[in-house]
Design a protein around this motif. Structure first.
Motif, short mmCIF file in Angstrom:
data_model
loop_
_atom_site.label_atom_id
_atom_site.label_comp_id
_atom_site.label_asym_id
_atom_site.label_seq_id
_atom_site.Cartn_x
_atom_site.Cartn_y
_atom_site.Cartn_z
N PRO A 1 0.80 -1.23 0.00
CA PRO A 1 0.00 0.00 0.00
C PRO A 1 0.83 1.28 0.00
CG PRO A 1 -0.05 -1.07 2.15
CD PRO A 1 0.57 -2.04 1.20
N THR A 2 1.96 1.29 0.70
CA THR A 2 2.78 2.50 0.72
C THR A 2 3.30 2.83 -0.67
OG1 THR A 2 3.46 1.92 2.97
CG2 THR A 2 4.73 3.64 1.86
N LEU A 3 3.63 1.81 -1.40
CA LEU A 3 4.14 1.99 -2.76
C LEU A 3 3.02 2.45 -3.70
CD1 LEU A 3 6.39 -0.71 -4.49
CD2 LEU A 3 4.74 0.65 -5.74
N LEU A 4 1.88 1.75 -3.67
CA LEU A 4 0.80 2.04 -4.62
C LEU A 4 0.08 3.35 -4.32
CD1 LEU A 4 -1.00 -1.36 -5.33
CD2 LEU A 4 0.79 -0.23 -6.63
N LEU A 5 -0.07 3.69 -3.03
CA LEU A 5 -0.84 4.87 -2.66
C LEU A 5 0.00 6.13 -2.54
CD1 LEU A 5 -3.17 3.29 0.08
CD2 LEU A 5 -3.70 3.74 -2.33
N HIS A 6 1.32 5.97 -2.40
CA HIS A 6 2.17 7.14 -2.16
C HIS A 6 3.37 7.23 -3.10
CE1 HIS A 6 -0.19 7.94 1.43
NE2 HIS A 6 -0.08 6.65 1.74
N GLY A 7 4.20 6.18 -3.15
CA GLY A 7 5.42 6.25 -3.95
C GLY A 7 5.16 6.40 -5.44
N LEU A 8 4.40 5.49 -6.00
CA LEU A 8 4.15 5.50 -7.44
C LEU A 8 3.35 6.73 -7.88
CD1 LEU A 8 4.82 3.81 -9.95
CD2 LEU A 8 2.65 2.61 -9.61
N PRO A 9 2.27 7.10 -7.16
CA PRO A 9 1.56 8.32 -7.57
C PRO A 9 2.44 9.57 -7.53
CG PRO A 9 0.18 7.02 -6.11
CD PRO A 9 1.54 6.39 -6.09
N ARG A 10 3.33 9.65 -6.53
CA ARG A 10 4.19 10.83 -6.47
C ARG A 10 5.21 10.83 -7.61
NH1 ARG A 10 4.23 15.85 -3.70
NH2 ARG A 10 5.88 16.85 -4.89
N LEU A 11 5.74 9.66 -7.95
CA LEU A 11 6.66 9.56 -9.09
C LEU A 11 5.98 10.09 -10.35
CD1 LEU A 11 9.40 8.36 -10.23
CD2 LEU A 11 8.08 6.27 -10.69
N GLN A 12 4.76 9.65 -10.58
CA GLN A 12 4.03 10.05 -11.79
C GLN A 12 3.63 11.51 -11.75
OE1 GLN A 12 1.00 7.05 -11.40
NE2 GLN A 12 2.13 5.53 -12.58
N ALA A 13 3.22 12.00 -10.57
CA ALA A 13 2.81 13.40 -10.45
C ALA A 13 3.99 14.34 -10.66
CB ALA A 13 2.18 13.64 -9.08
N SER A 14 5.15 14.00 -10.12
CA SER A 14 6.32 14.86 -10.28
C SER A 14 6.78 14.90 -11.73
CB SER A 14 7.46 14.40 -9.37
OG SER A 14 7.13 14.61 -8.01
N ARG A 15 6.71 13.75 -12.41
CA ARG A 15 7.02 13.73 -13.84
C ARG A 15 6.05 14.63 -14.61
NH1 ARG A 15 7.42 7.21 -14.47
NH2 ARG A 15 9.64 6.89 -13.99
N ALA A 16 4.76 14.48 -14.30
CA ALA A 16 3.73 15.26 -15.01
C ALA A 16 3.91 16.76 -14.78
CB ALA A 16 2.34 14.82 -14.56
N ALA A 17 4.46 17.12 -13.60
CA ALA A 17 4.68 18.54 -13.29
C ALA A 17 5.95 19.08 -13.93
CB ALA A 17 4.74 18.72 -11.78
N GLY A 18 6.69 18.24 -14.64
CA GLY A 18 7.87 18.69 -15.35
C GLY A 18 9.18 18.48 -14.63
N ALA A 19 9.15 17.80 -13.49
CA ALA A 19 10.40 17.51 -12.77
C ALA A 19 11.25 16.55 -13.58
CB ALA A 19 10.10 16.92 -11.40
N GLY A 20 12.55 16.69 -13.51
CA GLY A 20 13.44 15.72 -14.14
C GLY A 20 13.29 14.36 -13.49
N GLU A 21 13.80 13.33 -14.15
CA GLU A 21 13.59 11.97 -13.65
C GLU A 21 14.23 11.77 -12.27
OE1 GLU A 21 12.15 8.09 -13.54
OE2 GLU A 21 11.58 9.83 -14.75
N ALA A 22 15.42 12.30 -12.06
CA ALA A 22 16.05 12.14 -10.74
C ALA A 22 15.22 12.81 -9.66
CB ALA A 22 17.47 12.71 -10.76
N HIS A 23 14.71 14.02 -9.94
CA HIS A 23 13.88 14.70 -8.96
C HIS A 23 12.59 13.93 -8.69
CE1 HIS A 23 16.00 18.71 -10.09
NE2 HIS A 23 16.57 18.17 -9.04
#
Length: 285
Positions: free
Chosen positions: A174-196
């Motif tokens: 649940p920590t991965l699906l509800l928090h880690g993965l959504p944040r990875l995708q949201a930060s990418r969508a906001a234009g953050a570089g991959e490392a960020h």
């Protein structure tokens, strides 16, 4: 003389590649608070980036064998669970032989091993929720051959009633699906570089996870500092913002002072990177 055309990798080999790449990418990600990265060893005296790489590469045969076992089984049952347990214990022994007895990836063997097997069972259905559910179904089966858990994480789970790596998997990550993965995708969508984006995903995991590695090294004060500090970075705009980077430096200084290293969160980040990529295998095998 022409080089022979490289043979196409089997599904099991592709999955093993993705698992090892996830471990190496997690290790290389910089700057991670109090964790091994390209700058140094963080809060660890017995680890280095080279050792993390060597450990990850040593686990490739184990991941391939797990995928092969799942593919041959074709179903989630007791024999598969116990085969995966045996393969995992052999892989852990190889890891320890490679690292001179240093535990580099014990938690990652558990999480990524389950996910590799889950992907091999149904490679055409690797959307995150379905993959995590299959991994959870495997994890819920008792391995009758396994010794009684006595890892640092298991001890902390008993002492604090914390949800350790085993329970995290049994609940479907649940920590991965509800928090880690959504944040990875949201930060990418906001234009953050991959490392960020990956650092933001790590922090989203740290903000929620009851990390038994941190509990072992620094107790509840370390855990509270980790969760509070990680939320502060994200609230300040994440790692792509100047304010977020300032908060990240403060978080690392605090964790180093407490000798707290979020190894459990790092393992889940590697699992997050694996899940993020494995969907691309659908139809390629």
């Amino acid at each position: 003389m022409q080089l022979r055309e490289a043979r196409q990798l089997s599904l099991a080999e592709q999955l093993a590649d993705l698992a090892v790449e996830a471990l190496i990418d997690e290790a290389d990600l910089t700057p991670k608070p109090a964790l091994v990265d390209r700058r140094g060893s963080g809060a660890h005296r017995d680890l280095s980036l080279g050792l993390m790489h060597a450990s990850a590469l040593a686990l490739w045969p184990m991941f391939r064998e797990m995928a092969e076992a799942a593919g041959e089984a074709g179903a989630i049952d007791q024999p598969l669970r116990e085969a995966l347990g045996r393969i995992g214990r052999d892989g852990e022994a190889q890891m320890l032989a490679t690292t001179g007895g240093v535990n580099t990836h014990r938690g990652a063997i558990w999480a990524l091993g389950l996910l590799v097997a889950a992907a091999a069972l149904e490679p055409d259905d690797c959307i995150p929720a379905a993959l995590a559910l299959r991994a959870a179904r495997i994890a819920l089966i008792e391995d009758r051959q396994a010794p009684t858990p006595d890892s640092h994480g298991a001890r902390m789970a008993r002492r604090y009633g914390a949800r350790g790596a085993r329970e995290e998997a049994q609940l479907g990550f649940p920590t991965l699906l509800l928090h880690g993965l959504p944040r990875l995708q949201a930060s990418r969508a906001a234009g953050a570089g991959e490392a960020h984006a990956r650092l933001d995903a790590l922090l989203a995991i740290m903000a929620e996870l009851v990390d038994t590695c941190v509990l072992w090294r620094s107790g509840l004060p370390g855990l509270n500092s980790m969760q509070r500090g990680a939320r502060a970075v994200l609230d300040a705009g994440g790692c792509a913002s100047l304010a977020g980077r300032r908060r990240l430096r403060l978080l690392e200084a605090d964790l180093l002072r407490l000798n707290a290293s979020p190894g459990g969160a790092a393992d889940l980040l590697a699992a997050c990177l694996f899940i993020d990529r494995v969907g691309g295998l659908s139809g390629s095998h």
